[in-house]
Design an enzyme around this catalytic site. Sequence first.
Site, PDB file in Angstrom:
ATOM      1  N   LYS A 184       0.846  -1.210   0.000  1.00  8.97           N
ATOM      2  CA  LYS A 184       0.000   0.000   0.000  1.00  8.97           C
ATOM      3  C   LYS A 184       0.878   1.255   0.000  1.00  8.97           C
ATOM      4  O   LYS A 184       0.561   2.256  -0.653  1.00  8.97           O
ATOM      5  CB  LYS A 184      -0.941  -0.013   1.209  1.00  8.97           C
ATOM      6  CG  LYS A 184      -1.754   1.272   1.405  1.00  8.97           C
ATOM      7  CD  LYS A 184      -2.671   1.522   0.216  1.00  8.97           C
ATOM      8  CE  LYS A 184      -3.635   2.682   0.339  1.00  8.97           C
ATOM      9  NZ  LYS A 184      -3.423   3.772   1.209  1.00  8.97           N
ATOM     10  N   ASN A 188       0.967   4.221  -2.800  1.00  9.45           N
ATOM     11  CA  ASN A 188       0.870   5.666  -2.558  1.00  9.45           C
ATOM     12  C   ASN A 188       2.044   6.415  -3.181  1.00  9.45           C
ATOM     13  O   ASN A 188       1.861   7.517  -3.703  1.00  9.45           O
ATOM     14  CB  ASN A 188       0.813   5.950  -1.054  1.00  9.45           C
ATOM     15  CG  ASN A 188      -0.541   5.613  -0.468  1.00  9.45           C
ATOM     16  OD1 ASN A 188      -1.266   4.781  -1.006  1.00  9.45           O
ATOM     17  ND2 ASN A 188      -0.894   6.237   0.627  1.00  9.45           N
TER      18      ASN A 188
END
Length: 475
Positions: A184, A188
């Site tokens: 994750k 980002n």
Amino acid sequence: MSTALSDFGLIGLAVMGQNLVLNVESRGFRVSVYNRTPAVTEDFVAAHPGKRLHGAATLEGFVQSLARPRKIQIMVKAGAAVDAVITQLLPLLERDDIVIDGGNSLYTDTERRDAELAAHGLRFIGAGVSGGEEGARKGPSIMPGGPASTWDVMRPIFESIAAQVDGEPCVMHIGPGGAGHYVKMIHNGIEYGDMQLICEAYSIFRAAGMSAAEIAEVFLRWNDGDLQSYLIEITGRALQQIDAETGQPVVDLILDKAGQKGTGQWTLMNAAENAVVISTINAAVEARVLSSQKSERVVASRLLQGPEPALLGAYRPQLVKQVHDALYASKIISYTQGLALMRTMSEKKGWALDLGGIASIWRGGCIIRARFLGRITEAYRADQGLQNLMLAPFFNEVLARSQQGWREVVALAVTQGLPVPAFSASLAYYDSYRSERLPANLLQAQRDFFGAHTYERIDRPAGQWFHTAWPEVID
Ligand code: 2AM
């Protein structure tokens, strides 16, 4: 109140938490909810009558309302709040219960929590959840990491609430420990890159004298082609928005000072630790930093000399195609770098990350969702051991045909004094990576000169080290 046990529990009823609960409930599951401030729980349950929801006033009551193994998702602010909730939960849980942290936690925190819960016979999932508030409600991309044994238990819930693309849910078990939150974080970082690249395209069009409405038209047209993506689409729509008060495009009224919450910086630190080049993402993070120094820039704009980037209009007929190619090529570089970093960490940690699968679950739900992610999946399916994404035939070909426009855009921007840090960093990466020889021969000479660091020679086998008796420098 029904006495039936719930299938899933969620702690932390801010907007993301509420939306996830509604999503899970809408898939036929019974959900228990708990919030530190009980009034929030009461209001939430009261606002959704007739749903399979159980609002618990105490954490004990919440835990007791869940079927075993319990599946409890925490949706509180990353950091100390997650630890506080886990500390309160620990004495209430029983063997094999599952605690899921669905926030944006740093993966090293997740590794620590994973070990802590494992020591108590519990299972911890650090799950990246992308898609913002809307994604949480309608279908996010979910990146769960943790013990493999949790996947079969969580799969029915995760797969039913995740975004679906071509009938495939945008979720998979990413790997053990902190792997889910790590992926994750990379997502980002890539998101930072995508956004900055789009902003550089916009900046060139602005300098060429195009209006917000004209630029919007270009982005919305691009959204039907290779560059199709959520970020391109929202960029086009944002550029069309008119301020009701002034009648001007909203974007023209927004202060050019970007914020950030830190996941981009985490990605940079991780890349630095592992000596992986992520220069496009780096440029994107640094562009936000420089933008935030608005008052310094205002002063410097009057003191430091440079060309006025106004002549770009002269190039406008070819410009749209060239900028398209620069954006597409740079985007490929950005993903290449993010994937290289994941590959390096996967090897270091023994995570066995499925890079093609990860690209595939990013096709829906999340902020970087885009058509071209399917191409990345295909590239890894064709060659599991792919060393560098640029070498996959499809991407190699796109880079070959895009580079003329890409080079011209960067050259033009540089001569016009228009900053394009992510376009130019991407191009420098491409040209460095494809260089058989780099000037590091001279660098090795310098190192040997001042520090006797020794060097290898092109005319001798690798692994043999030489030192030259360099002349003495008299100051
Ligand atoms: P609250 O409504 O009681 O403030 C986002 O802040 C969510 O995380 C909110 O639901 C908030 O609960 C919760 N939260 C923040 N810090 C917390 C903590 N230390 N313990 C429990 N919940 C917390």
